[in-house]
Scaffold this active site. Structure first.
Site, mmCIF file in Angstrom:
data_model
loop_
_atom_site.group_PDB
_atom_site.id
_atom_site.type_symbol
_atom_site.label_atom_id
_atom_site.label_comp_id
_atom_site.label_asym_id
_atom_site.label_seq_id
_atom_site.Cartn_x
_atom_site.Cartn_y
_atom_site.Cartn_z
ATOM 1 N N SER A 72 0.831 -1.200 0.000
ATOM 2 C CA SER A 72 0.000 0.000 0.000
ATOM 3 C C SER A 72 0.864 1.248 0.000
ATOM 4 C CB SER A 72 -0.878 0.042 1.258
ATOM 5 O OG SER A 72 -1.781 -1.017 1.240
ATOM 6 N N HIS A 90 -4.167 -1.322 -5.029
ATOM 7 C CA HIS A 90 -3.346 -2.457 -5.445
ATOM 8 C C HIS A 90 -3.817 -2.855 -6.837
ATOM 9 C CE1 HIS A 90 -1.364 -3.918 -1.635
ATOM 10 N NE2 HIS A 90 -2.245 -3.081 -1.140
ATOM 11 N N GLU A 116 -5.484 -2.411 14.408
ATOM 12 C CA GLU A 116 -5.319 -2.735 15.833
ATOM 13 C C GLU A 116 -6.148 -1.796 16.694
ATOM 14 O OE1 GLU A 116 -2.644 -1.705 13.827
ATOM 15 O OE2 GLU A 116 -2.571 -3.796 13.251
ATOM 16 N N SER A 173 0.939 -7.746 6.384
ATOM 17 C CA SER A 173 1.555 -8.508 5.287
ATOM 18 C C SER A 173 2.993 -8.866 5.643
ATOM 19 C CB SER A 173 1.531 -7.676 3.999
ATOM 20 O OG SER A 173 2.388 -6.564 4.110
HETATM 21 I I1 8IG Z 1 -1.205 1.070 5.314
HETATM 22 O O1 8IG Z 1 -1.807 0.963 11.204
HETATM 23 C C1 8IG Z 1 -1.488 0.249 7.066
HETATM 24 N N1 8IG Z 1 -1.638 -1.051 7.177
HETATM 25 N N2 8IG Z 1 -2.266 -3.568 10.979
HETATM 26 N N3 8IG Z 1 -2.043 -1.270 11.105
HETATM 27 C C2 8IG Z 1 -2.094 -2.422 10.373
HETATM 28 N N4 8IG Z 1 -1.988 -2.451 9.071
HETATM 29 C C3 8IG Z 1 -1.796 -1.278 8.458
HETATM 30 C C4 8IG Z 1 -1.731 -0.065 9.132
HETATM 31 C C5 8IG Z 1 -1.856 -0.067 10.540
HETATM 32 N N5 8IG Z 1 -1.545 0.899 8.226
#
Ligand code: 8IG
Length: 271
Positions: free
Chosen positions: A34, A66, A192, A211
């Site tokens: 991302s 993506h 989270e 990931s």
């Molecule tokens: I972009 O703050 C992205 N992916 N788990 N936490 C988690 N995945 C993410 C985050 C994030 N930002």
């Protein structure tokens, strides 16, 4: 597919890749996470671009930002030799529920296509004080909270120095301001809670995402040298006082594209 091992499936995908791209052997693989898509144009002209779904065993991309494409890019290495990059513009995430073998199929395909090194990128939340959205951070190690592995059976793969110290040093030579951190993979797809972010910090984590760790394990199993780079696209939940938003992720990528593109294009020619 069911009568094939995951390794045989990857060999079949690599054969189809060679046929569709006209490139027999790829050297370095790159998986874009991302926010990394805007950086890819700095890598050079595409020799070929195919849809991931043209290859056996691949699934359609499931996330906005993506693109479900694979690009083959020819560049020149630091000694003047031709080098073929295999760039995955998307990945299959663990949270898509397609199974761990689907998550690491691109990695095994890259290995079967000849790649001896892989650059795994992602967008993630950052925990370290002073880190800002749009900042790339080298992954020094990981904590895999998915409670699973891409490896099945009694194959006890060593994960010491999983994220190549040699390649990290190379990146820091290119950009001495690059910091390092421990990446914590949560299963997702929800972000989270603030308490989970605090837990990740207590465990020794600096980056939280969804990931990379399973892919890195599969890449190590396949014998590839691994470089992991996170783009901190947001401060981890609870640290900024604002809710998390996927649009912010894509925005951070656009803003940081030239720095990340410069780093990637230099490192893939030096690996
Ligand atoms: I972009 O703050 C992205 N992916 N788990 N936490 C988690 N995945 C993410 C985050 C994030 N930002």
């Amino acid at each position: 597919m069911s009568d094939q091992t995951p390794y045989e499936a990857a060999t079949a995908a690599a054969a189809k890749l060679a046929e569709l791209t006209g490139i027999e052997h790829h050297d370095v693989a790159l998986v874009l996470g991302s926010g990394w898509l805007p950086a890819v144009d700095a890598l050079g002209e595409a020799t070929a671009e195919i849809d991931t779904t043209d290859l056996p065993g691949f699934h359609a991309a499931g996330v906005v930002g993506h693109s479900g494409k694979i690009r083959s890019i020819r560049c020149t290495d630091s000694e003047g030799a031709d080098r073929n990059l295999l760039v995955f513009l998307s990945r299959t995430h663990f949270y898509e529920g397609k199974g761990v073998a689907a998550v690491v199929h691109p990695i095994r395909t890259a290995a079967a296509a000849g790649c001896s090194a892989i650059v795994l990128t992602n967008g993630c939340g950052g925990l370290k004080e002073g880190w800002q959205p749009g900042q790339p951070v080298l992954i020094s190690d990981h904590i895999n909270l998915t409670a699973t592995s891409p490896i099945v059976g009694a194959n006890f793969v060593d994960l010491t120095d999983l994220y190549s110290p040699r390649l990290r040093a190379m990146c820091q030579e290119i950009d001495p301001s690059l910091d390092e951190g421990v990446y914590v993979q949560f299963p997702g797809p929800h972000y989270e809670t603030p308490a989970e972010v605090r837990m990740a910090g207590v465990l020794g984590g600096h980056l939280v995402g969804m990931s990379t760790t399973l892919e890195a394990i599969a890449a190590r199993e396949a014998g590839m040298e691994i470089l992991g780079i996170s783009l901190v696209t947001n401060l981890a939940a609870g640290l900024s006082g604002e809710p998390l938003d996927h649009a912010e992720v894509l925005e951070a990528g656009k803003a940081a594209a030239s720095r990340m593109g410069g780093l990637l294009s230099q490192v893939v020619t030096k690996i």
